[in-house]
Design an enzyme around this catalytic site. Structure first.
Site, PDB file in Angstrom:
ATOM      1  N   TYR A   1      -8.060  -1.678   2.662  1.00 10.10           N
ATOM      2  CA  TYR A   1      -8.722  -1.429   3.945  1.00 10.10           C
ATOM      3  C   TYR A   1      -9.644  -2.606   4.257  1.00 10.10           C
ATOM      4  CZ  TYR A   1      -7.292   3.480   3.336  1.00 10.10           C
ATOM      5  OH  TYR A   1      -6.586   4.645   3.160  1.00 10.10           O
TER       6      TYR A   1
ATOM      7  N   PHE B   1      -4.902   3.401  -0.562  1.00 11.88           N
ATOM      8  CA  PHE B   1      -5.146   4.594   0.246  1.00 11.88           C
ATOM      9  C   PHE B   1      -6.509   5.242  -0.010  1.00 11.88           C
ATOM     10  CE2 PHE B   1      -0.435   4.461   0.210  1.00 11.88           C
ATOM     11  CZ  PHE B   1      -0.212   4.417   1.579  1.00 11.88           C
TER      12      PHE B   1
END
Length: 229
Positions: A73, A84
């Protein structure tokens, strides 16, 4: 040319041994130089101590399941080195929310408040991004700099040296990694990516979490408790 690359001392010793040749390769030396320059001029995620978190939380011989992501991210405070996953207190990104919705549907497990997937990693779920770093707010900015051959080497090592693992390949990017896996020795489950753009084309209803546990049970391995809190 024989100069040794300094290996991050936080990487698990089992992985350090398995990937020693990669750390000493020319491509990794180039990658390291790239990262040194990047850190001088940009904010990089995840923090340096978390770059190898997927390996540190799941030693080589403890791996039972492999989930392959693409990039960390790139928002502030999101990346924690596990694909994730986000750290406690960080809002769950949409793909992670959809993963939890499928677990709720599949396993009747309530959607958790946290998005921290470390409890999975500690049980043997290798949460591996293909690229282990990224510039802040620039998705894909560290792709094709050397991380992919490194993480491919990890997948190949698992395929060659282990048996009976379950690989969860979500989306076209992850599914392209199937060529690295000996499917005569391992199990591969494929589904669309849990992103909001594709989740309704087959990720919802894939039941990968119960199917994974069924396969582990057949292999004589302990099932994964998919709860994270």
């Amino acid at each position: 040319m024989n100069e040794k690359v300094t290996i991050n001392p936080t990487i698990d010793s089992s992985w350090k041994e398995i990937l020693e040749k990669e750390f000493q390769s020319n491509y990794f030396k180039i990658l390291k130089k790239f990262l040194v320059i990047e850190k001088k001029t940009h904010i990089i995620y995840p923090p340096a101590s978390r770059i190898f978190a997927s390996f540190n939380n799941t030693p080589f011989n403890k791996v039972k399941v492999v989930i392959i992501g693409q990039d960390p991210y790139h928002g502030q405070g999101q990346a924690n080195g596990l694909c994730f996953s986000v750290s406690d207190g960080v809002i769950q990104p949409p793909s992670l929310q959809n993963i939890f919705k499928e677990i709720q549907s599949d396993m009747d497990i309530p959607i958790p408040k946290t998005g921290n997937l470390e409890p999975w990693a500690k049980q043997g779920v290798l949460l591996l991004n293909a690229t282990l770093t990224v510039r802040a707010n620039q998705a894909g900015s560290h792709q094709k700099q050397g991380w992919e051959p490194f993480t491919d080497a990890a997948i190949i090592a698992l395929s060659e040296k282990r048996e009976g693992l379950v690989f969860l390949l979500w989306g076209k990017f992850a599914q392209a990694k199937e060529v690295l896996i000996d499917t005569t020795k391992h199990h591969v489950l494929k589904a669309p990516h849990p992103s909001p753009f594709s989740v309704h084309t087959g990720f919802f209803g894939c039941k990968h979490f119960s199917k994974t546990n069924e396969l582990l049970k057949k292999e004589g391995a302990e099932e994964i408790d998919w709860r994270v809190e």
